[in-house]
Design an enzyme around this catalytic site. Structure first.
Site, PDB file in Angstrom:
ATOM      1  N   LYS A 100       0.840  -1.201   0.000  1.00  0.00           N
ATOM      2  CA  LYS A 100       0.000   0.000   0.000  1.00  0.00           C
ATOM      3  C   LYS A 100       0.877   1.253   0.000  1.00  0.00           C
ATOM      4  CE  LYS A 100      -0.266  -0.190   5.038  1.00  0.00           C
ATOM      5  NZ  LYS A 100      -1.135  -0.212   6.217  1.00  0.00           N
ATOM      6  N   ARG A 104     -10.404   0.141  15.386  1.00  0.00           N
ATOM      7  CA  ARG A 104     -10.295   0.799  14.085  1.00  0.00           C
ATOM      8  C   ARG A 104     -11.253   0.073  13.168  1.00  0.00           C
ATOM      9  NH1 ARG A 104      -4.460   1.391  11.140  1.00  0.00           N
ATOM     10  NH2 ARG A 104      -4.968  -0.741  10.540  1.00  0.00           N
ATOM     11  N   HIS A 121      -6.050  -7.128  13.352  1.00  0.00           N
ATOM     12  CA  HIS A 121      -4.827  -6.329  13.282  1.00  0.00           C
ATOM     13  C   HIS A 121      -4.383  -5.951  14.693  1.00  0.00           C
ATOM     14  CE1 HIS A 121      -1.913  -4.044  10.981  1.00  0.00           C
ATOM     15  NE2 HIS A 121      -2.103  -3.002  11.766  1.00  0.00           N
ATOM     16  N   ARG A 136       1.449 -10.590   7.433  1.00  0.00           N
ATOM     17  CA  ARG A 136       1.291  -9.424   6.563  1.00  0.00           C
ATOM     18  C   ARG A 136       2.367  -8.366   6.857  1.00  0.00           C
ATOM     19  NH1 ARG A 136      -3.977  -9.504   9.032  1.00  0.00           N
ATOM     20  NH2 ARG A 136      -3.433  -7.448   9.850  1.00  0.00           N
ATOM     21  N   TYR A 161      14.905  31.062   5.438  1.00  0.00           N
ATOM     22  CA  TYR A 161      13.843  31.872   6.031  1.00  0.00           C
ATOM     23  C   TYR A 161      14.028  32.032   7.537  1.00  0.00           C
ATOM     24  CZ  TYR A 161      11.158  31.360   1.689  1.00  0.00           C
ATOM     25  OH  TYR A 161      10.735  31.396   0.391  1.00  0.00           O
ATOM     26  N   CYS A 214      13.000  24.588   3.032  1.00  0.00           N
ATOM     27  CA  CYS A 214      12.051  25.321   2.190  1.00  0.00           C
ATOM     28  C   CYS A 214      11.235  24.320   1.358  1.00  0.00           C
ATOM     29  CB  CYS A 214      12.798  26.277   1.271  1.00  0.00           C
ATOM     30  SG  CYS A 214      13.932  27.384   2.142  1.00  0.00           S
ATOM     31  N   MET A 215      10.337  24.816   0.544  1.00  0.00           N
ATOM     32  CA  MET A 215       9.484  23.929  -0.236  1.00  0.00           C
ATOM     33  C   MET A 215      10.276  23.065  -1.205  1.00  0.00           C
ATOM     34  SD  MET A 215       6.236  24.845  -2.689  1.00  0.00           S
ATOM     35  CE  MET A 215       5.293  25.565  -1.344  1.00  0.00           C
ATOM     36  N   ASP A 216      11.327  23.631  -1.801  1.00  0.00           N
ATOM     37  CA  ASP A 216      12.040  22.950  -2.872  1.00  0.00           C
ATOM     38  C   ASP A 216      13.510  22.723  -2.579  1.00  0.00           C
ATOM     39  OD1 ASP A 216       9.660  23.351  -4.638  1.00  0.00           O
ATOM     40  OD2 ASP A 216      10.286  25.437  -4.444  1.00  0.00           O
TER      41      ASP A 216
END
Length: 381
Positions: A35, A134, A166, A222, A265, A312-314
């Protein structure tokens, strides 16, 4: 096309881990959980590597994941969709010979209707809630769920092929809930089988239980995170698992700056003396945790370097002092640790989280590369 960052995934490591898990499972079959893009490692490629290592089942969370595997030619192996929500295209899953989990009567009924549309019986695993609170039916709702499933089975709409639950705390050896859940699951299996359910497999064990709880292995285990070489119980060691992902970047820019320079920043990092800074082209938009600012380490120019300033973002910055590094040189963010680089587990411990989050959060802007596909700088994306 040149890529600034890349997650290199070693399929042989995944195969090794599955083989190790299979050997430790005491004869139980292995369902490799793939998954969430195989915990960030690549759904199709990781699935094939797991099967090569001896997995005989695959587990996913959502219908789309299972259908993608079938469309990619992963056939002849059972695939289980572990999460059921209203309105999913269950008829497509049934038609593709994909197993479904049902932990509520309404879901049994919805799957049965989908099976009618698909023109074939659905394969269903009934899920018991043994203490995680759950998914699944608890002891009070279990008889009704079993009855609904048997009625649908008698009508030819489905076949109950599995009973499952589970663990909540299998990664905490000795936790009192482990024995309670194991005992309750055994009782719920006995009830279902006395009522007429004839499952092919009964399954409860996740990675931690597969490695440490022989009584919990039943017919099938699993493993999730252990498939990718990351330990489910860090305090117990690695169990011989081999991390499969190495996250690397090319240095984007290298420059000298004077003492007292504020970095990134908010200037939360200032250089103590004249030094060399290197710009790493990956940021929180790629899955690098922003709260790893001034905390996480990477390997650059042969030594570990702490992130300097805010992520930072990038991109983010590292301070390499007077060491030599050029634009285009490789920086390892995390990996198996063979070359002294941090591991995903070390990042997780630094951030107070789990290694699962570190690898699964690496985003789609970071291409996955497998042996033979080329390294950073010559991959075709």
């Amino acid at each position: 096309m040149r890529v600034p960052a890349q997650a290199r995934v070693d399929p042989d490591a995944i195969s090794h881990n599955v083989a190790l898990l299979r050997a430790s499972a005491g004869g139980a079959e292995v369902m490799a959980m793939v998954k969430a893009e195989a915990y960030g490692h690549g759904l199709v490629e990781a699935s094939r590597a797991a099967l090569a290592g001896g997995a005989t089942w695959l587990g996913v969370a959502k219908t789309d994941e299972a259908l993608r595997l079938r469309a990619a030619g992963v056939t002849g192996v059972p695939i289980l969709i572990c999460l059921g929500v209203p309105g999913e295209p269950y008829e497509r899953a049934v038609a593709a010979d994909v197993d479904l989990v049902a932990g509520a009567v309404w879901l049994v009924e919805e799957i049965a209707r989908a099976a009618v549309r698909a023109g074939r019986p659905a394969r269903v695993h009934l899920k018991a809630d043994t203490g995680m609170s759950r998914g699944g039916a608890g002891p009070d709702g279990w008889p009704e769920l079993v009855e609904a499933a048997l009625e649908a089975e008698a009508a030819g709409h489905l076949r109950v092929v599995g009973l499952m639950s589970h663990f909540a705390c299998a990664d905490e050896p000795g936790h009192p809930s482990i024995a309670l859940q194991l005992g309750l699951f055994t009782e719920m299996i006995e009830y279902a089988e006395k009522a007429g359910v004839r499952p092919d497999v009964r399954h409860l064990a996740n990675s931690a239980a597969a490695l440490t709880l022989p009584d919990a292995r039943f017919d099938l285990v699993r493993p999730g995170i252990a498939t990718y070489g990351l330990t489910p119980i860090p305090q117990a060691g690695t169990f011989g698992l081999r991390p499969a992902m190495t996250l690397v970047c090319d240095a984007a820019l290298v420059k000298r700056v004077p003492a007292g320079s504020g970095v990134s920043y908010g200037h939360t990092y200032r250089t103590e003396r004249e030094t060399t800074l290197a710009l790493v082209p990956a940021g929180y938009g790629d899955g690098i945790p922003r709260h790893g600012s001034n905390l996480l380490e990477v390997l650059a120019a042969g030594r570990r370097r702490r992130i300097a300033g805010r992520v930072c973002m990038d991109q983010f910055v590292i301070d390499i002092g007077d060491d030599e590094l050029s634009a285009g040189d490789e920086i390892i963010l995390f990996g198996p640790g063979d070359r002294g680089e941090p591991t995903a587990q070390e990042w997780a411990e630094a951030l107070g989280t789990i290694s699962y989050e570190i690898v699964t959060r690496i985003g789609s802007r970071v291409p996955r590369a497998y042996p033979g596909e080329g390294a950073v700088g010559d991959a075709d994306g």
